[in-house]
Enzyme design. Structure first.
Site, PDB file in Angstrom:
ATOM      1  N   LYS A   1       1.404   4.267  -2.898  1.00  0.00           N
ATOM      2  CA  LYS A   1       0.881   5.477  -2.745  1.00  0.00           C
ATOM      3  C   LYS A   1       2.266   6.550  -3.167  1.00  0.00           C
ATOM      4  O   LYS A   1       2.244   7.557  -3.493  1.00  0.00           O
ATOM      5  CB  LYS A   1       0.621   5.911  -1.449  1.00  0.00           C
ATOM      6  CG  LYS A   1      -0.670   5.292  -0.967  1.00  0.00           C
ATOM      7  CD  LYS A   1      -1.992   5.988  -2.081  1.00  0.00           C
ATOM      8  CE  LYS A   1      -3.472   5.288  -1.656  1.00  0.00           C
ATOM      9  NZ  LYS A   1      -4.444   6.055  -2.307  1.00  0.00           N
TER      10      LYS A   1
ATOM     11  N   TYR B   1       0.758  -1.046   0.106  1.00  0.00           N
ATOM     12  CA  TYR B   1       0.272   0.067   0.024  1.00  0.00           C
ATOM     13  C   TYR B   1       0.813   1.304  -0.020  1.00  0.00           C
ATOM     14  O   TYR B   1       0.813   2.246  -0.920  1.00  0.00           O
ATOM     15  CB  TYR B   1      -0.978  -0.033   1.191  1.00  0.00           C
ATOM     16  CG  TYR B   1      -1.791   1.354   1.390  1.00  0.00           C
ATOM     17  CD1 TYR B   1      -2.798   1.612   0.575  1.00  0.00           C
ATOM     18  CD2 TYR B   1      -1.466   2.020   2.384  1.00  0.00           C
ATOM     19  CE1 TYR B   1      -3.523   2.695   0.839  1.00  0.00           C
ATOM     20  CE2 TYR B   1      -2.215   3.637   2.356  1.00  0.00           C
ATOM     21  CZ  TYR B   1      -3.296   3.567   1.669  1.00  0.00           C
ATOM     22  OH  TYR B   1      -3.807   4.684   1.874  1.00  0.00           O
TER      23      TYR B   1
END
Length: 302
Positions: free
Chosen positions: A159, A155
């Site tokens: 990002k 994750y």
């Protein structure tokens, strides 16, 4: 509802606007400020509350080229071929230690959190270029894009990748008068943790001696210590919209509980923030448990 002047009114498209999420909160905040909002989601029925508020909703599966094309066509017809603000919010989280990471699952996260955003930007770029009163691309990243959290590598890395794309896109689109903003969000009350599907370690995980503690990390339960600093989604969204509607919006927006911690951590020498990070995420409990298991194993050996 405060209404901006006709000259200031913007058309705004937001991805990932299912009720209860941060995209929905942003749609409501923009709508409350008097702007024309196109809230989108893969499943339109999940935007029932937004529809009840009079917000225009459109179907958009950001992983489908066909769906993206259809959405661009719909917006073009509704606006006369222009769009002022494209806000890439759709995304998902996947928690797992790197040693146990499913590469196919991690690729799905990158497809959604990175490549779908690029595809949506490319598709809507012609409409953004036709905007007469200014255009903007906003990519919703995270404080995790600069402050890596244990067990959240896929994750956080996705990002971080989107943040780098945003920074470069900011330079590349200057010639066309299109601003690019990186929205780095900290703690906000939303349904992202409730939607986690991978919260158990594989049976052969190297973290098996600390399975209970590790799975608390995977579920986000250990972040409960920070929940007192999590801000309400509507408060966060109003602040974000306030920033985005400034005459000269910043290229980075930091909003949400403890967002400043991520910013500070990026400035400190490597390792200085590790102790606090371990405590916040629960990694200290995992390390302690694994240490105890090693001691017990050594003690039982002949």
């Amino acid at each position: 509802m405060a209404q901006p002047s006709k000259q200031q009114k913007k058309t705004v498209l937001i991805t990932g606007c299912s009720d209860g999420g941060l995209g929905a909160a942003l749609a409501i905040a923009y709508h409350s400020s008097g702007h024309r909002v196109f809230a989108t989601a893969r499943t339109p029925s999940k935007m029932a509350f937004l529809t009840s508020l009079g917000i225009e909703t459109l179907p958009l599966d950001v992983l489908s080229e066909e769906s993206i094309t259809a959405c661009v066509s719909s917006v073009s017809k509704l606006t006369g071929g222009t769009l002022n603000v494209l806000l890439n919010n759709a995304g998902a989280q996947y928690n797992m230690p790197i040693s146990d990471l499913s590469i196919p699952e991690a690729k799905k996260i990158f497809d959604l959190n990175v490549w779908s955003c690029i595809a949506v930007i490319q598709a809507f770029l012609p409409l953004l270029m036709e905007a007469k009163n200014g255009a903007m691309v906003v990519n919703h990243t995270s404080v995790g894009s600069i402050a890596g959290l244990p067990f959240q590598a896929a994750y956080n890395a996705s990002k971080a990748a989107l943040a780098m794309f945003s920074d470069i896109l900011r330079l590349e689109l200057q010639a066309f008068g299109i601003k690019v903003v990186d929205l780095k969000t900290g703690g906000v009350k939303s349904n992202i943790l409730a939607n986690l599907t991978h919260t158990e370690l594989p049976s052969d995980s190297i973290y098996a001696p600390a399975r209970e503690e590790a799975e608390r990390m995977l579920s986000g339960e250990k972040l409960g210590a920070l929940k007192g600093t999590f801000v309400d989604a509507d408060v966060w969204a109003k602040g974000v919209v306030k920033d985005l509607t400034k005459a000269n919006p910043p290229y980075q927006i930091w909003r949400g509980g403890s967002a400043w911690l991520g910013r500070l951590g990026a400035l400190l020498p490597v390792g200085m923030f590790d102790g606090e990070l371990k405590k916040i995420t629960g990694l200290d409990d995992v390390i302690r448990k694994i240490g105890e298991a090693k001691v017990n194993t050594a003690a039982s050996e002949p």
